[in-house]
Design a protein around this motif. Structure first.
Motif, PDB file in Angstrom:
ATOM      1  N   UNK A 210       0.833  -1.197   0.000  1.00  0.00           N
ATOM      2  CA  UNK A 210       0.000   0.000   0.000  1.00  0.00           C
ATOM      3  C   UNK A 210       0.873   1.255   0.000  1.00  0.00           C
ATOM      4  N   UNK A 211       1.966   1.229   0.753  1.00  0.00           N
ATOM      5  CA  UNK A 211       2.846   2.394   0.819  1.00  0.00           C
ATOM      6  C   UNK A 211       3.443   2.729  -0.542  1.00  0.00           C
ATOM      7  N   UNK A 212       3.735   1.734  -1.346  1.00  0.00           N
ATOM      8  CA  UNK A 212       4.277   1.969  -2.682  1.00  0.00           C
ATOM      9  C   UNK A 212       3.226   2.613  -3.576  1.00  0.00           C
ATOM     10  N   UNK A 213       1.992   2.135  -3.469  1.00  0.00           N
ATOM     11  CA  UNK A 213       0.913   2.677  -4.300  1.00  0.00           C
ATOM     12  C   UNK A 213       0.617   4.126  -3.916  1.00  0.00           C
ATOM     13  N   UNK A 214       0.609   4.424  -2.626  1.00  0.00           N
ATOM     14  CA  UNK A 214       0.399   5.803  -2.173  1.00  0.00           C
ATOM     15  C   UNK A 214       1.516   6.699  -2.714  1.00  0.00           C
ATOM     16  N   UNK A 215       2.739   6.229  -2.601  1.00  0.00           N
ATOM     17  CA  UNK A 215       3.891   7.005  -3.064  1.00  0.00           C
ATOM     18  C   UNK A 215       3.840   7.234  -4.573  1.00  0.00           C
ATOM     19  N   UNK A 216       3.545   6.190  -5.321  1.00  0.00           N
ATOM     20  CA  UNK A 216       3.548   6.346  -6.775  1.00  0.00           C
ATOM     21  C   UNK A 216       2.380   7.198  -7.250  1.00  0.00           C
ATOM     22  N   UNK A 217       1.264   7.142  -6.552  1.00  0.00           N
ATOM     23  CA  UNK A 217       0.137   8.011  -6.917  1.00  0.00           C
ATOM     24  C   UNK A 217       0.559   9.476  -6.818  1.00  0.00           C
ATOM     25  N   UNK A 218       1.222   9.823  -5.741  1.00  0.00           N
ATOM     26  CA  UNK A 218       1.680  11.192  -5.533  1.00  0.00           C
ATOM     27  C   UNK A 218       2.698  11.604  -6.593  1.00  0.00           C
ATOM     28  N   UNK A 219       3.691  10.762  -6.830  1.00  0.00           N
ATOM     29  CA  UNK A 219       4.729  11.074  -7.818  1.00  0.00           C
ATOM     30  C   UNK A 219       4.154  11.189  -9.225  1.00  0.00           C
ATOM     31  N   UNK A 220       3.235  10.292  -9.573  1.00  0.00           N
ATOM     32  CA  UNK A 220       2.630  10.339 -10.910  1.00  0.00           C
ATOM     33  C   UNK A 220       1.862  11.641 -11.093  1.00  0.00           C
ATOM     34  N   UNK A 221       1.135  12.063 -10.059  1.00  0.00           N
ATOM     35  CA  UNK A 221       0.412  13.323 -10.140  1.00  0.00           C
ATOM     36  C   UNK A 221       1.336  14.517 -10.283  1.00  0.00           C
ATOM     37  N   UNK A 222       2.454  14.502  -9.557  1.00  0.00           N
ATOM     38  CA  UNK A 222       3.416  15.605  -9.630  1.00  0.00           C
ATOM     39  C   UNK A 222       4.031  15.741 -11.009  1.00  0.00           C
ATOM     40  N   UNK A 223       4.137  14.617 -11.724  1.00  0.00           N
ATOM     41  CA  UNK A 223       4.797  14.614 -13.037  1.00  0.00           C
ATOM     42  C   UNK A 223       3.801  14.506 -14.194  1.00  0.00           C
ATOM     43  N   UNK A 224       2.537  14.803 -13.908  1.00  0.00           N
ATOM     44  CA  UNK A 224       1.487  14.861 -14.935  1.00  0.00           C
ATOM     45  C   UNK A 224       1.253  13.540 -15.671  1.00  0.00           C
ATOM     46  N   UNK A 225       1.436  12.440 -14.975  1.00  0.00           N
ATOM     47  CA  UNK A 225       1.079  11.129 -15.521  1.00  0.00           C
ATOM     48  C   UNK A 225      -0.305  10.779 -14.974  1.00  0.00           C
ATOM     49  N   UNK A 226      -1.302  11.449 -15.510  1.00  0.00           N
ATOM     50  CA  UNK A 226      -2.643  11.342 -14.954  1.00  0.00           C
ATOM     51  C   UNK A 226      -3.215   9.932 -15.039  1.00  0.00           C
TER      52      UNK A 226
ATOM     53  N   UNK B  49      -1.577   7.113 -14.863  1.00  0.00           N
ATOM     54  CA  UNK B  49      -0.938   6.302 -13.822  1.00  0.00           C
ATOM     55  C   UNK B  49      -1.461   6.719 -12.453  1.00  0.00           C
ATOM     56  N   UNK B  50      -1.588   8.024 -12.223  1.00  0.00           N
ATOM     57  CA  UNK B  50      -2.149   8.512 -10.965  1.00  0.00           C
ATOM     58  C   UNK B  50      -3.550   7.959 -10.731  1.00  0.00           C
ATOM     59  N   UNK B  51      -4.385   8.001 -11.750  1.00  0.00           N
ATOM     60  CA  UNK B  51      -5.757   7.520 -11.613  1.00  0.00           C
ATOM     61  C   UNK B  51      -5.801   6.015 -11.388  1.00  0.00           C
ATOM     62  N   UNK B  52      -4.929   5.275 -12.054  1.00  0.00           N
ATOM     63  CA  UNK B  52      -4.865   3.830 -11.854  1.00  0.00           C
ATOM     64  C   UNK B  52      -4.425   3.507 -10.430  1.00  0.00           C
ATOM     65  N   UNK B  53      -3.459   4.273  -9.922  1.00  0.00           N
ATOM     66  CA  UNK B  53      -2.999   4.066  -8.545  1.00  0.00           C
ATOM     67  C   UNK B  53      -4.114   4.372  -7.557  1.00  0.00           C
ATOM     68  N   UNK B  54      -4.862   5.419  -7.810  1.00  0.00           N
ATOM     69  CA  UNK B  54      -5.990   5.789  -6.947  1.00  0.00           C
ATOM     70  C   UNK B  54      -7.017   4.656  -6.892  1.00  0.00           C
ATOM     71  N   UNK B  55      -7.335   4.087  -8.038  1.00  0.00           N
ATOM     72  CA  UNK B  55      -8.293   2.983  -8.100  1.00  0.00           C
ATOM     73  C   UNK B  55      -7.720   1.736  -7.412  1.00  0.00           C
ATOM     74  N   UNK B  56      -6.424   1.515  -7.550  1.00  0.00           N
ATOM     75  CA  UNK B  56      -5.787   0.383  -6.897  1.00  0.00           C
ATOM     76  C   UNK B  56      -5.827   0.557  -5.374  1.00  0.00           C
ATOM     77  N   UNK B  57      -5.603   1.766  -4.898  1.00  0.00           N
ATOM     78  CA  UNK B  57      -5.719   2.046  -3.457  1.00  0.00           C
ATOM     79  C   UNK B  57      -7.125   1.754  -2.959  1.00  0.00           C
ATOM     80  N   UNK B  58      -8.121   2.149  -3.723  1.00  0.00           N
ATOM     81  CA  UNK B  58      -9.510   1.887  -3.344  1.00  0.00           C
ATOM     82  C   UNK B  58      -9.760   0.382  -3.258  1.00  0.00           C
ATOM     83  N   UNK B  59      -9.198  -0.364  -4.188  1.00  0.00           N
ATOM     84  CA  UNK B  59      -9.339  -1.824  -4.155  1.00  0.00           C
ATOM     85  C   UNK B  59      -8.647  -2.398  -2.924  1.00  0.00           C
ATOM     86  N   UNK B  60      -7.442  -1.928  -2.629  1.00  0.00           N
ATOM     87  CA  UNK B  60      -6.725  -2.394  -1.439  1.00  0.00           C
ATOM     88  C   UNK B  60      -7.539  -2.117  -0.178  1.00  0.00           C
TER      89      UNK B  60
END
Length: 116
Positions: free
Chosen positions: A83-99, A101-112
């Protein structure tokens, strides 16, 4: 750099979560839980580059697929989703405009969180 969502990686992450192969840790744990370079190299030697790619939500098709530069946004320790990796990558993807990937990470967090 043309990083895009790695759909096979996302599919694997979802399947692992559904199988219960997930660690529900805290955001700041990822620096301690991330696999070492040696662990990654052993994994690649044992399982190959395609399987290594599946442990990342980002892929860059402009890079040699048999290098670590071709992948980004890892979501686990090569055996379980963290979970910590997904939270981290969601933040990094958003910072670098990889929307995507950010959205996929957000959905993955919801599943977790829904399978807790």
């Amino acid at each position: 750099m043309a990083t895009r969502l790695n759909q096979p990686g996302l599919d694997q992450a979802r399947a692992l979560v559904r199988e219960g192969r997930v660690v529900r840790d805290e955001r700041d744990d990822w620096s301690e839980h991330a696999p070492s370079t040696d662990a990654e190299n052993r994994f690649v030697d044992r399982e190959g580059w395609t399987e290594f790619r599946h442990w990342h939500l980002g892929v860059d098709d402009d890079e040699n697929p048999e290098t670590k530069q071709a992948v980004s946004f890892p979501y686990g320790d090569l055996s379980k989703v963290h979970r910590c990796a997904v939270v981290s990558l969601e933040s990094r993807a958003g910072q670098h405009d990889h929307d995507d990937i950010r959205d996929a990470a957000r959905a993955l967090l919801a599943l977790i969180d829904s399978t807790a």
